[in-house]
Enzyme design. Structure first.
Site, PDB file in Angstrom:
ATOM      1  N   GLU A  67      -3.402  -0.144   7.971  1.00 17.95           N
ATOM      2  CA  GLU A  67      -2.205   0.212   8.743  1.00 17.95           C
ATOM      3  C   GLU A  67      -2.352  -0.354  10.142  1.00 17.95           C
ATOM      4  O   GLU A  67      -3.435  -0.288  10.732  1.00 17.95           O
ATOM      5  CB  GLU A  67      -2.029   1.733   8.891  1.00 17.95           C
ATOM      6  N   TYR A 117      -4.206   1.647  15.604  1.00 19.46           N
ATOM      7  CA  TYR A 117      -2.988   1.680  16.412  1.00 19.46           C
ATOM      8  C   TYR A 117      -3.243   1.420  17.894  1.00 19.46           C
ATOM      9  O   TYR A 117      -2.492   0.742  18.553  1.00 19.46           O
ATOM     10  CB  TYR A 117      -2.277   3.031  16.246  1.00 19.46           C
ATOM     11  N   ASN A 166      -7.140   1.883   9.703  1.00 19.26           N
ATOM     12  CA  ASN A 166      -5.825   2.071  10.314  1.00 19.26           C
ATOM     13  C   ASN A 166      -6.023   2.021  11.813  1.00 19.26           C
ATOM     14  O   ASN A 166      -6.713   2.873  12.385  1.00 19.26           O
ATOM     15  CB  ASN A 166      -5.223   3.426   9.924  1.00 19.26           C
ATOM     16  N   ARG A 226       0.855  -1.188   0.000  1.00 16.95           N
ATOM     17  CA  ARG A 226       0.000   0.000   0.000  1.00 16.95           C
ATOM     18  C   ARG A 226       0.890   1.237   0.000  1.00 16.95           C
ATOM     19  O   ARG A 226       1.680   1.431   0.922  1.00 16.95           O
ATOM     20  CB  ARG A 226      -0.917  -0.024   1.235  1.00 16.95           C
ATOM     21  N   HIS A 268      -2.482  11.025   0.746  1.00 18.08           N
ATOM     22  CA  HIS A 268      -1.950  10.765   2.091  1.00 18.08           C
ATOM     23  C   HIS A 268      -1.214  12.037   2.543  1.00 18.08           C
ATOM     24  O   HIS A 268      -0.013  12.054   2.743  1.00 18.08           O
ATOM     25  CB  HIS A 268      -1.028   9.538   2.070  1.00 18.08           C
ATOM     26  N   GLU A 271      -7.160   8.639   6.188  1.00 18.89           N
ATOM     27  CA  GLU A 271      -7.448   9.248   7.489  1.00 18.89           C
ATOM     28  C   GLU A 271      -7.901  10.708   7.413  1.00 18.89           C
ATOM     29  O   GLU A 271      -7.189  11.614   7.877  1.00 18.89           O
ATOM     30  CB  GLU A 271      -6.221   9.152   8.399  1.00 18.89           C
TER      31      GLU A 271
HETATM   32  C1  BGC Z   1      -0.623   7.643   9.252  1.00 15.27           C
HETATM   33  C2  BGC Z   1       0.839   7.429   8.967  1.00 15.27           C
HETATM   34  C3  BGC Z   1       1.640   7.619  10.247  1.00 15.27           C
HETATM   35  C4  BGC Z   1       1.180   6.588  11.251  1.00 15.27           C
HETATM   36  C5  BGC Z   1       1.915   6.600  12.573  1.00 15.27           C
HETATM   37  C6  BGC Z   1      -1.108   7.053  10.551  1.00 15.27           C
HETATM   38  O1  BGC Z   1      -1.937   7.963  11.178  1.00 15.27           O
HETATM   39  O2  BGC Z   1      -1.413   7.237   8.181  1.00 15.27           O
HETATM   40  O3  BGC Z   1       1.234   8.292   7.949  1.00 15.27           O
HETATM   41  O4  BGC Z   1       3.013   7.560  10.038  1.00 15.27           O
HETATM   42  O5  BGC Z   1      -0.177   6.779  11.537  1.00 15.27           O
HETATM   43  O6  BGC Z   1       1.692   7.784  13.262  1.00 15.27           O
END
Ligand code: BGC
Length: 448
Positions: A351, A293, A291, A76, A120, A165
Site C-alpha cells: 500500500e 504512507y 504499507n 490486492r 483486513h 497491519e
Molecule cells: C490501511 C487501509 C487504510 C489506509 C489509509 C492503511 O493503514 O490498510 O485500510 O485505508 O491505510 O489510512
C-alpha cells in the site's frame, strides 16, 4: 541513469473488503465487528457505513474490467472472514466463498495477479463476542479459516498475506479505541498483538502443509526521525516509538523475539510471554509486504501515551488531508532497512497513497488530482531507488483503487485513483489513474 524495474515487477492497486464491497450481509454473511462499530453512535464520522460503500460486491465484474483498462498486473484485495465463515468458525458458507472465487477467476481472465489478504480488520462478531483478538483460541480459529480459503483458492491465488497491519489492529482497536472493537487498554493491546502474531504464525504453518504458492505478512512502517537539536531524551523516546510501531511485529515474525523496548513502552501491562512461545512466532515467510504512507519527526513528550513522543510538523512540508507528511525518501530507506534487517526477503509495497482534496468532476468528467500524481511519481521513484540500493522489491500497489470508506473517517477522505460518486456509483479515473496507467504501460521506464 535510472535502474529499470525488474522483469515481472507487479503493478497493482490495493483495496479491502469492508471499505469497498457493500452488501455486508448478502448471501448469508455473518455480521462483522465493523458492521457493529459503524452503528455505535459517535464512532464514525458522519455516521457513514460500509452498507453500500463502492457497491463492489455487486459491480465486481465491471470493476475488474476497469482494472484491466488501467493495465494493472496485480490486484490486492481482502477476504471478509464472515462471508466465508458466518460464525467465524465451523460452518462454511459456500455462497460467500463463491464471491471470491468469481473475483479471482475474473482477475485471472483479465491477466491480473490476485493477491489475497486473509484479514483486513473485519472480524465476525461471533468471535468478537468471545473476546476477539484477546482470546487464546484465536490462532486456532484463524488457522482454520485460513485453511478453508487455501483449500478453495490456492489453485488460483499465487500470493497470500495473513494479516494487514497488525499494529493498527492492536493500537487502533485495543489501545486507543479509534477502530473496532474500540477498546482502550494497554493490557489488552499487548495481548491482542501477541494473539495476532500467533495467528499469523499458525496460518503460515497451515499453509506449508497444503499451499503451493507464496505467503507473507503485511505491516505498516513509519520511520521515526529526530529534529536537528534532538536531546538524549528525544532519541530514547524515538527508539521506543520505533520499537512499538515498526519492530513489534516484524521482529517476532522474522527474528523470533520482541524488541526489548516494549517492556518500557507497556510497563506493567507487558506480559512475560514464555520464550518458546515467542520463538514459535517466527515461521519462514516467502515475502514481506510494506504499507508505507509517511514518516514522523518526533520529540519527547511525557504526556503522550503509551509512547512518550509528539510528532513535529515540518515547516515547508507537503501534508495530505490525513495530516501525513509527503516523504518519499523514507520509503526508500524503509525498504532498504527491511532488506537488511530481515534477511533479504522479497519485498512488495502493498500500500502507498494519499488522501488529497479532489475537485469535483469537471463537465467533461475529468478529475484532476495533481498532488496525488506527484505523490505517486515521487514514491514510485523511491521504490526504484531502493532497488538500486539492493532491496529485492518485486511489486508496488497503490492505495487505493477507489475512493472508499476510510474507516472511522467515513467517506470524508478520498484515497482513490478512481473517483467514486457515492450517490450514483459512477467511477471516474482521476488524472492519477491515467498517470499510473502510463507508468505501467512502459514498465516504469518513464515516470514523468
Ligand atoms: C490501511 C487501509 C487504510 C489506509 C489509509 C492503511 O493503514 O490498510 O485500510 O485505508 O491505510 O489510512
Amino acid at each position: 541513469m535510472r535502474q529499470p524495474f525488474p522483469p515481472g515487477f507487479l503493478w497493482g492497486c490495493a483495496t479491502s473488503a469492508y471499505q469497498i464491497e457493500g452488501s455486508p450481509l448478502a448471501d448469508g454473511a455473518g455480521v462483522s465487528n465493523w458492521h457493529r462499530f459503524v452503528r455505535t453512535p459517535g464512532r464514525v464520522l458522519g455516521n457513514d457505513t460500509g452498507d453500500v460503500a463502492c457497491d463492489h460486491y455487486r459491480r465486481m465484474k465491471d470493476d475488474v474490467a476497469l482494472m484491466r483498462e488501467l493495465g494493472l498486473t496485480a490486484y490486492r484485495f481482502s477476504i471478509a472472514w464472515g462471508r466465508v465463515l458466518p460464525e467465524g468458525r465451523g460452518r462454511v458458507n459456500p455462497a460467500g466463498l463463491a464471491f471470491y472465487e468469481r473475483l479471482v477467476d475474473e482477475l485471472l481472465a483479465a491477466g491480473i495477479t490476485p493477491m489475497a489478504t486473509l484479514y483486513h480488520w473485519d472480524l465476525p462478531v461471533a468471535l468478537d463476542d468471545r473476546g476477539g483478538w484477546l482470546n487464546p483460541d484465536m490462532p486456532d480459529w484463524f488457522a482454520d479459516y485460513a485453511q478453508v480459503c487455501f483449500n478453495a483458492l490456492d489453485d488460483r491465488v499465487p500470493m497470500w498475506t495473513t494479516l494487514n497491519e497488525p499494529w493498527v489492529v492492536a493500537d487502533g482497536g485495543y489501545m486507543h479505541g479509534v477502530l473496532a472493537p474500540g477498546h482502550r487498554s494497554a493490557f489488552e493491546a499487548a495481548i491482542a498483538a501477541h494473539r495476532l502474531m500467533q495467528s499469523h504464525a499458525r496460518a503460515v504453518q497451515a499453509y506449508r502443509a497444503v499451499g503451493r504458492n507464496k505467503i507473507g505478512l503485511v505491516v505498516n512502517i513509519e520511520p521515526k526521525h529526530l529534529p536537528p537539536d534532538a536531546s538524549k531524551q528525544d532519541r530514547h523516546a524515538a527508539r521506543l516509538a520505533d520499537a512499538y510501531m515498526n519492530r513489534q511485529y516484524l521482529d517476532p515474525a522474522l527474528l523470533g523475539s520482541y524488541p526489548e523496548e516494549l517492556r518500557e513502552v507497556f510497563g506493567e501491562a507487558w506480559p512475560d510471554w514464555p520464550a518458546a512461545e515467542v520463538e514459535a512466532l517466527s515461521q519462514p515467510v516467502d515475502f514481506l509486504g510494506l504499507n508505507y504512507y509517511t514518516r514522523a519527526v518526533v520529540r519527547h513528550d511525557a504526556k503522550a501515551w503509551p509512547v512518550p513522543v509528539q510528532p513535529l510538523r515540518q515547516p515547508g512540508g507537503i501534508y495530505t488531508e490525513t495530516g501525513w507528511e509527503l516523504h518519499p525518501e523514507s520509503l526508500t530507506d524503509t525498504l532498504v532497512w527491511m532488506h537488511e534487517r530481515y534477511g533479504g526477503l522479497p519485498l512488495y509495497v502493498t500500500e502507498n497513497g494519499a488522501a488529497f482534496y479532489d475537485p469535483p468532476a469537471a463537465i467533461d468528467g475529468r478529475v484532476d488530482d495533481p498532488l496525488r500524481v506527484h505523490y505517486l511519481r515521487t514514491h514510485i521513484a523511491a521504490v526504484q531507488a531502493a532497488i538500486a540500493r539492493g532491496a529485492d522489491v518485486r511489486g508496488y500497489c497503490a492505495w487505493s483503487l477507489f475512493d472508499n470508506l476510510e474507516w472511522a473517517l467515513g467517506f470524508s477522505k478520498r484515497f482513490g485513483l478512481v473517483h467514486v460518486d457515492f450517490q450514483t456509483q459512477q467511477r471516474t479515473p482521476k488524472a492519477s489513474a491515467r498517470y499510473y496507467a502510463r507508468v505501467i504501460a512502459d514498465h516504469g521506464a518513464n515516470l514523468d
